[in-house]
Enzyme design. Structure first.
Site, mmCIF file in Angstrom:
data_model
loop_
_atom_site.group_PDB
_atom_site.id
_atom_site.type_symbol
_atom_site.label_atom_id
_atom_site.label_comp_id
_atom_site.label_asym_id
_atom_site.label_seq_id
_atom_site.Cartn_x
_atom_site.Cartn_y
_atom_site.Cartn_z
ATOM 1 N N CYS A 1 -15.503 -55.021 49.664
ATOM 2 C CA CYS A 1 -17.038 -55.424 50.297
ATOM 3 C C CYS A 1 -17.450 -54.149 51.268
ATOM 4 O O CYS A 1 -16.456 -53.719 51.842
ATOM 5 C CB CYS A 1 -16.556 -56.507 51.214
ATOM 6 S SG CYS A 1 -17.442 -56.874 52.721
ATOM 7 N N GLU A 2 -18.781 -54.207 50.828
ATOM 8 C CA GLU A 2 -19.053 -52.667 51.636
ATOM 9 C C GLU A 2 -19.521 -52.997 53.140
ATOM 10 O O GLU A 2 -19.776 -52.050 53.812
ATOM 11 C CB GLU A 2 -20.540 -52.339 51.007
ATOM 12 C CG GLU A 2 -21.867 -53.238 51.079
ATOM 13 C CD GLU A 2 -23.100 -52.673 50.335
ATOM 14 O OE1 GLU A 2 -22.763 -51.761 49.596
ATOM 15 O OE2 GLU A 2 -24.052 -52.975 50.687
ATOM 16 N N HIS A 3 -19.627 -54.390 53.492
ATOM 17 C CA HIS A 3 -19.741 -54.611 54.949
ATOM 18 C C HIS A 3 -18.506 -54.467 55.716
ATOM 19 O O HIS A 3 -18.387 -54.300 56.956
ATOM 20 C CB HIS A 3 -20.180 -56.003 54.979
ATOM 21 C CG HIS A 3 -21.520 -56.160 54.066
ATOM 22 N ND1 HIS A 3 -21.959 -57.048 53.594
ATOM 23 C CD2 HIS A 3 -22.829 -55.415 54.336
ATOM 24 C CE1 HIS A 3 -23.106 -57.110 53.000
ATOM 25 N NE2 HIS A 3 -23.422 -56.067 53.447
ATOM 26 N N HIS A 4 -17.054 -54.745 55.052
ATOM 27 C CA HIS A 4 -15.992 -54.751 55.715
ATOM 28 C C HIS A 4 -14.684 -53.636 55.532
ATOM 29 O O HIS A 4 -13.965 -53.710 55.807
ATOM 30 C CB HIS A 4 -15.248 -56.152 55.952
ATOM 31 C CG HIS A 4 -16.292 -57.098 56.612
ATOM 32 N ND1 HIS A 4 -17.017 -57.989 55.920
ATOM 33 C CD2 HIS A 4 -16.358 -57.317 57.994
ATOM 34 C CE1 HIS A 4 -17.819 -58.845 57.010
ATOM 35 N NE2 HIS A 4 -17.219 -58.460 58.075
ATOM 36 N N GLN B 1 -21.515 -58.569 46.073
ATOM 37 C CA GLN B 1 -21.100 -59.242 45.023
ATOM 38 C C GLN B 1 -22.373 -59.626 43.943
ATOM 39 O O GLN B 1 -22.541 -59.369 43.026
ATOM 40 C CB GLN B 1 -20.360 -60.706 45.109
ATOM 41 C CG GLN B 1 -20.085 -61.201 43.841
ATOM 42 C CD GLN B 1 -19.117 -62.506 44.109
ATOM 43 O OE1 GLN B 1 -18.480 -62.525 44.884
ATOM 44 N NE2 GLN B 1 -19.334 -63.627 43.201
ATOM 45 N N HIS C 1 -13.344 -63.016 48.846
ATOM 46 C CA HIS C 1 -13.784 -61.706 49.673
ATOM 47 C C HIS C 1 -12.724 -61.967 50.760
ATOM 48 O O HIS C 1 -12.686 -63.037 51.671
ATOM 49 C CB HIS C 1 -15.098 -62.041 50.148
ATOM 50 C CG HIS C 1 -16.088 -61.796 49.233
ATOM 51 N ND1 HIS C 1 -17.267 -60.893 49.313
ATOM 52 C CD2 HIS C 1 -16.449 -62.411 48.064
ATOM 53 C CE1 HIS C 1 -17.900 -60.989 48.186
ATOM 54 N NE2 HIS C 1 -17.621 -61.993 47.608
ATOM 55 N N CYS D 1 -12.385 -60.594 53.394
ATOM 56 C CA CYS D 1 -13.169 -60.468 54.634
ATOM 57 C C CYS D 1 -13.434 -61.946 55.129
ATOM 58 O O CYS D 1 -13.437 -62.256 56.464
ATOM 59 C CB CYS D 1 -14.445 -59.608 54.924
ATOM 60 S SG CYS D 1 -15.786 -59.993 53.623
HETATM 61 ZN ZN LIG Z 1 -17.087 -58.729 54.078
#
Ligand SMILES: [Zn+2]
Length: 228
Positions: free
Chosen positions: A113-116, A154, A182, A184
């Site tokens: 996941c590119e956010h976490h 995703q 995910h 996260c």
């Molecule tokens: Zn995430």
């Protein structure tokens, strides 16, 4: 802006996991550094993170971690950022004139996941209808793996797989469904261990309800992830 506000503001941007573009946002200078130079640089950054957290980097168990993580980022987890690693497109003529849908299901998928920067783990299911060209089955797994090995959203991953296969197979008639957990979401934040995220992208004939239904019947989407 005080430090505390800065931290909470940036946190909100990626928390909803909304992707905005089909393209992975890379800068023009993304590959100016060689892999070896990137590993050397990231190693220092990981060292700094651990140092800041107060960890003793002279400890035998920890001292190899910055190097290990840097290599893992560049060569494995994010190895699919480099266009040189894109699987070569070897296609064959469809000698049997098989004109029905071909489905490759349950392709194991590991992404990040590119956010976490936490794992996304799941299954990808792909279908296409040949217009004269076919690909080796393992090629589909390799295309999934290549795009999965990037910091991802995703929705974008699903679209990138479809676009690539459309271009390789020279047809719009490609579909992909991804069902993934995910970490996260599962291991932090809301800590929902049972939820999974399903995304789909349908091109060409798969926009047609009946064809799409056939595909979904083939894969019999099961969102139960025993052991994942
Ligand atoms: Zn995430």
């Amino acid at each position: 802006m005080d430090l505390e506000k800065q931290i909470s503001d940036t946190d909100n941007i990626g928390n909803d996991h909304i992707g905005t573009s089909t393209h992975t946002p890379l800068r023009n200078d993304a590959f100016d550094l060689s892999d070896i130079e990137k590993i050397a640089s990231i190693k220092k950054d990981v060292h700094n993170i651990m140092q800041t957290l107060g960890l003793d980097l002279t400890d035998d168990s920890l001292k190899g971690t910055p190097n290990r993580v840097a290599k893992m980022f560049v060569q494995e987890l994010f190895g699919g950022l480099h266009p040189d690693r894109k699987p070569k497109a070897s296609t064959f003529e469809n000698k049997y004139k098989y004109g029905e849908m071909l489905v490759e299901k349950n392709i194991t998928l590991y992404s990040t996941c590119e956010h976490h920067l936490l794992p996304i783990v799941g299954k990808a299911h792909i279908a296409y209808i040949s217009n004269g060209t076919v690909v080796g089955l393992s090629k589909m797994n390799r295309i999934v793996d290549y795009y999965a090995k990037r910091p991802q959203v995703q929705e974008r991953l699903t679209m990138q797989i479809v676009k690539e296969l459309q271009s390789v197979l020279n047809t719009e008639d490609v579909a992909c469904v991804i069902d993934a957990k995910h970490l996260c979401v599962n291991s932090r934040g809301i800590r929902d261990i049972d939820s999974s995220t399903v995304t789909s992208e349908y091109g060409g004939k798969f926009k047609d309800a009946e064809t799409r239904r056939d595909f979904l019947d083939y894969i019999q989407l099961n969102t139960d992830f025993e052991g994942v």
